[in-house]
Design an enzyme around this catalytic site. Structure first.
Site, PDB file in Angstrom:
ATOM      1  N   GLU A 150       7.762  -6.666   1.408  1.00 18.89           N
ATOM      2  CA  GLU A 150       6.549  -6.592   2.250  1.00 18.89           C
ATOM      3  C   GLU A 150       5.597  -7.747   1.918  1.00 18.89           C
ATOM      4  OE1 GLU A 150       5.647  -4.529   4.647  1.00 18.89           O
ATOM      5  OE2 GLU A 150       7.000  -2.807   4.490  1.00 18.89           O
ATOM      6  N   LYS A 158      -2.138  -1.506  -3.874  1.00 21.49           N
ATOM      7  CA  LYS A 158      -2.979  -0.300  -3.849  1.00 21.49           C
ATOM      8  C   LYS A 158      -2.109   0.939  -3.933  1.00 21.49           C
ATOM      9  CE  LYS A 158      -6.347   1.931  -0.829  1.00 21.49           C
ATOM     10  NZ  LYS A 158      -7.055   1.928   0.445  1.00 21.49           N
ATOM     11  N   ARG A 187     -10.894   9.641   1.749  1.00 23.57           N
ATOM     12  CA  ARG A 187     -10.884  10.160   3.118  1.00 23.57           C
ATOM     13  C   ARG A 187     -12.170  10.892   3.437  1.00 23.57           C
ATOM     14  NH1 ARG A 187      -4.462  11.100   2.818  1.00 23.57           N
ATOM     15  NH2 ARG A 187      -4.031   8.862   2.941  1.00 23.57           N
ATOM     16  N   LYS A 247       0.867  -1.181   0.000  1.00 22.78           N
ATOM     17  CA  LYS A 247       0.000   0.000   0.000  1.00 22.78           C
ATOM     18  C   LYS A 247       0.897   1.222   0.000  1.00 22.78           C
ATOM     19  CE  LYS A 247      -3.688   2.190   2.675  1.00 22.78           C
ATOM     20  NZ  LYS A 247      -4.528   2.076   3.893  1.00 22.78           N
TER      21      LYS A 247
HETATM   22 ZN   LIG Z   1      -6.129   3.270   8.117  1.00 22.58          ZN
END
Ligand SMILES: [Zn+2]
Length: 312
Positions: free
Chosen positions: A221, A236, A193, A183
């Site tokens: 990762e 993402k 958001r 991410k």
């Molecule tokens: Zn979060």
């Protein structure tokens, strides 16, 4: 002839529909920066799930917006939290629909960060291990409510292992983990958001999300998350990271998901509104490119439209 030799075909099974459910609403509310996308009231959720299922979609990804936020993110793991209630409501109406739940703390924290924070003068720290404990607790409460998959999106270290262990120890060994393994700290999350009401009140998320310039780090990762027990790997955002999707799918051979995020969505919508191109053609081309790059699953705000288009 082109249909006979086409290598990449889109079907309704490729797409996952994000669903935002807010404890504060009694009826759905439009998200201004994302045309056609809504925050739902809990009472709207079963019908939305039913509609998705009827269109041929296999899964939804659920995000919750609590009525109260606090410093312990207690709404995230409350037995009657908004996500927990929504999962149960979907499973009553539509038991075959796969329910994936977003596991993070930012929507539930008064400061909007994805973990527990400590402020030292000018600086703030996100406390990794304290955060992981709350994330595991959150994942367990989602599994107990009936979630098929939990999807930790926080990017703390060691959270996949901790969640796997907690789920197994409590009899939820059948609950899968979709890990937001790669991410990136992207500019394209802006509209989300607003949708999830989770902008950080101070600082930013670069200390725990990845530098957009790093591909090798992404692979490290992903390797760690697989080792810790991730069943599905998520990259993402989508379009600016096709090289990462490709490398992850090739190297690890694991089910790979990609999240076509809010900013990518808003960008296309704005261009369509200006008459730059036709929506269906542009969206189909984008989705085909994601699948061609190796994505097995695509999380997209166009999931319902795509399910209809791919049937025609
Ligand atoms: Zn979060």
């Amino acid at each position: 002839m082109r249909n006979l030799v086409r290598e990449t075909k889109l079907t309704a099974h490729d797409f996952v529909l994000p669903v935002f459910v807010s404890e504060k609403l009694t009826k759905r509310q439009a998200i201004a920066s994302m045309p056609g996308v809504f925050q739902l009231a809990l009472s709207d959720v079963p019908a939305e799930a039913q509609r998705a299922h009827e269109l041929g979609l296999q899964a939804v990804l659920l995000f919750g917006i609590p009525s109260e936020k606090d410093e312990a993110a207690s709404g995230a793991y409350a037995e009657n939290g908004i996500v927990q209630q929504a999962v149960r409501a979907i499973k009553v109406k539509c038991p075959e629909l796969v329910v994936i739940t977003d596991v993070c703390l930012c929507e539930y924290m008064s400061h909007g960060h994805c973990g527990v924070t400590r402020i030292d003068g000018e600086h703030f720290h996100v406390l990794n291990d304290e955060s992981v404990e709350l994330l595991a607790k959150t994942a367990l409460s989602h599994a107990a409510a009936g979630a098929d998959f939990v999807a930790p999106s926080d990017m703390m270290d060691g959270r996949i292992g901790a969640i796997r262990e907690t789920l197994d120890a409590n009899g939820y060994d059948q609950t899968g983990i979709m890990s937001y393994a790669a991410k990136f700290a992207s500019a394209f999350y802006g509209p989300f958001r607003e949708a999830a009401e989770s902008p950080p009140q101070f600082g930013d998320r670069r200390s725990y999300q990845m530098d957009t310039a790093n591909a090798q780090e992404a692979l490290r990762e992903v390797a760690l998350d697989i080792e810790e027990g991730a069943d599905i790997i998520l990259v993402k955002p989508a379009l600016p990271y096709l090289d990462i999707v490709w490398r992850v799918r090739e190297r690890f051979g694991k089910p790979t998901a990609v999240y076509h995020v809010s900013g990518e969505f808003a960008m296309v919508k704005a261009a369509v509104e200006k008459g730059c191109f036709e929506e269906r053609a542009a969206v189909s081309e984008i989705m085909t490119s994601l699948k061609r790059a190796g994505a097995d699953l695509i999380i997209t705000y166009w999931a319902k439209e795509l399910a209809e288009w791919t049937r025609q």
